[in-house]
Design a protein around this motif. Structure first.
Motif: not given
Length: 291
Positions: A194-198
């Motif tokens: 999720n963090v990488i996507y954001e």
């Protein structure tokens, strides 16, 4: 499991704290006390326009340190040499290191259907004013306008978000090495994805801002005309008004005659058919009358 949850809570709180600290460091003092002069009350847009007959610059050079300003321009050009004007515009764009995003042409190029071209071009920001002002070789500029959008706040917020997400990513990678069970591993990997996507979304937004800042957008419309129509001065005396009215009446009469001839040629087949029908009806009526 409790250890992992506790560690994740600690690093998330630390990440938020560091983001606030980064924000204080990232904003120069000049931004806090700077006045935007002609900017609108919302601080978002400043709009300027310049008509073609005026010789002054379409956009004055205003020093705005530490601000992120996106410039967009719009130009309307009339020309009696359509192909040559298009070639000159293309050459000028290439010389300045710009490029064409879209280009389209409409019309047949004859007396009753002149051509018009629309193009959206990107010009290096440092050459933007020169391109807007130097239009003499393109034709006659009937209008010019410039929009300037201040995106400083959005740009700084995006930078801070990227820093915060990078901090979260690095700490999640450390926790991933310390995961003891498959459940812990799964939860950390899920949060990391999720963090990488954001982070990728935020970086994409920043890259788009950089592109719009480095290369300004200009919309250009080129219209083909067969003569430039100069606005005549307003009549001063009574005799001037009579002379001007006399000239205008001849122009209007000539235009009406031209339109009538075009309409006659256009509807000539229908007129011929109607005439033939009328002649046949007249002959039939005469034959019946004789009987």
């Amino acid at each position: 499991m409790k250890k992992i949850i506790l560690l994740m809570a600690i690093f998330l709180l630390a990440g938020c704290s560091s983001a606030n600290e980064d924000y204080k460091v990232a904003l120069p003092e000049s931004m806090e006390i700077m006045e935007m002069g002609e900017m609108s009350a919302g601080g978002g847009y400043a709009k300027m326009a310049d008509s073609a007959p005026r010789a002054n610059s379409a956009m004055p050079d205003i020093a705005m340190p530490n601000r992120k300003m996106i410039k967009n321009g719009n130009m309307n050009i009339e020309t009696t040499a359509f192909d040559e004007s298009i070639d000159v515009i293309f050459t000028k764009i290439e010389e300045l290191g710009g490029f064409i995003e879209s280009y389209s042409v409409y019309g047949k190029g004859d007396t009753f259907n002149p051509r018009s071209a629309y193009m959206q071009v990107r010009i290096p920001e440092e050459e933007f004013n020169n391109f807007i002002d130097d239009t003499a070789d393109f034709g006659v500029a009937t209008s010019k306008s410039i929009d300037v959008q201040d995106i400083t706040d959005q740009y700084v917020d995006t930078e801070l978000r990227i820093k915060s997400l990078e901090t979260q990513r690095d700490r999640l990678l450390e926790l991933l090495k310390e995961a003891g069970t498959l459940t812990e591993l799964f939860e950390i990997e899920k949060e990391l994805n999720n963090v990488i996507y954001e982070l990728e979304l935020a970086q994409g937004s920043l890259n788009k801002y950089d592109s719009l800042l480095d290369f300004s957008t200009i919309d250009i419309t080129v219209r083909e005309v067969y003569e430039y129509v100069d606005a005549h001065p307003e009549p001063v005396t009574f005799m001037d008004r009579i002379i001007q009215a006399f000239k205008d009446s001849f122009k209007n009469l000539f235009a009406v005659i031209q339109s009538a001839i075009v309409a006659f040629v256009l509807y000539l087949p229908f007129i011929a058919i109607i005439a033939i029908i009328i002649i046949i009806l007249i002959k039939v009526f005469r034959v019946k009358k004789r009987k």
